[in-house]
Design a protein around this motif. Structure first.
Motif: not given
Length: 185
Positions: A11-21
């Motif tokens: 979930q943390e990896v996913w959240d970081r990816q969403e924020i970067e995008q």
């Protein structure tokens, strides 16, 4: 200190990816002068704090981000080309809230007294972000510029190029069709 489960780590990896995008979409919104895309990066109650050392009359703001969007779009019409790059992204997650710092490199081509000018800026963005209904958006963005260059444009273009600014700064930009066409595959 408790160990995180694999699900929490994912979930943390996913959240970081969403924020970067989200940050990349915001940069794209500026270069394509896409006010709708820019608004979609902020929550309706978000604050934008922005000072531009080269064009302070076009891009100075400390207030509601959604109200900043039309002002930013209007300011960008005075420029012939822009390019914003985001790098060195550092994100600190805290559940459905996050803070982040990025570097920003911005390139602007404008005209002064009939002479093309390049404005190149380097600085940082500070973000406060929040996830609501499983969607990340910005609550606050502060732009701090550390350096800038303002000089006569140095680009050399071939006489065979009819439109030296091939990339478009609106929905006629080829990337919109390209992305949509490839989403359907």
């Amino acid at each position: 200190m408790s160990k995180k489960t694999m699900e929490q780590k994912i979930q943390e990896v996913w959240d970081r990816q969403e924020i970067e995008q989200l940050m990349y979409k915001h940069a794209r919104s500026l270069d394509r002068m896409d006010g709708d895309l820019m608004k979609s990066c902020y929550w309706e109650d978000a604050i934008e704090e922005h000072q531009d050392p080269i064009y302070p009359e076009l891009f100075s703001w400390k207030d509601n981000a959604w109200e900043f969007v039309p002002e930013a779009m209007k300011g960008f019409t005075a420029l012939k080309a822009t390019q914003h790059r985001i790098s060195n992204i550092l994100i600190e997650l805290d559940g459905d809230k996050a803070t982040a710092e990025t570097y920003v490199w911005a390139y602007h081509v404008g005209e002064e007294n009939g002479v093309e000018k390049e404005g190149i800026l380097g600085g940082r963005h500070y973000f406060e972000l929040e996830k609501r209904n499983d969607e990340w958006r910005m609550n606050y963005r502060l732009t701090i510029f550390d350096w800038n260059q303002n000089q006569d444009a140095t680009a050399i273009w071939s006489d065979k190029v009819s439109d030296k600014y091939i990339g478009k700064r609106d929905y006629t930009e080829a990337s919109y069709d390209y992305i949509e066409k490839h989403k359907k595959k």
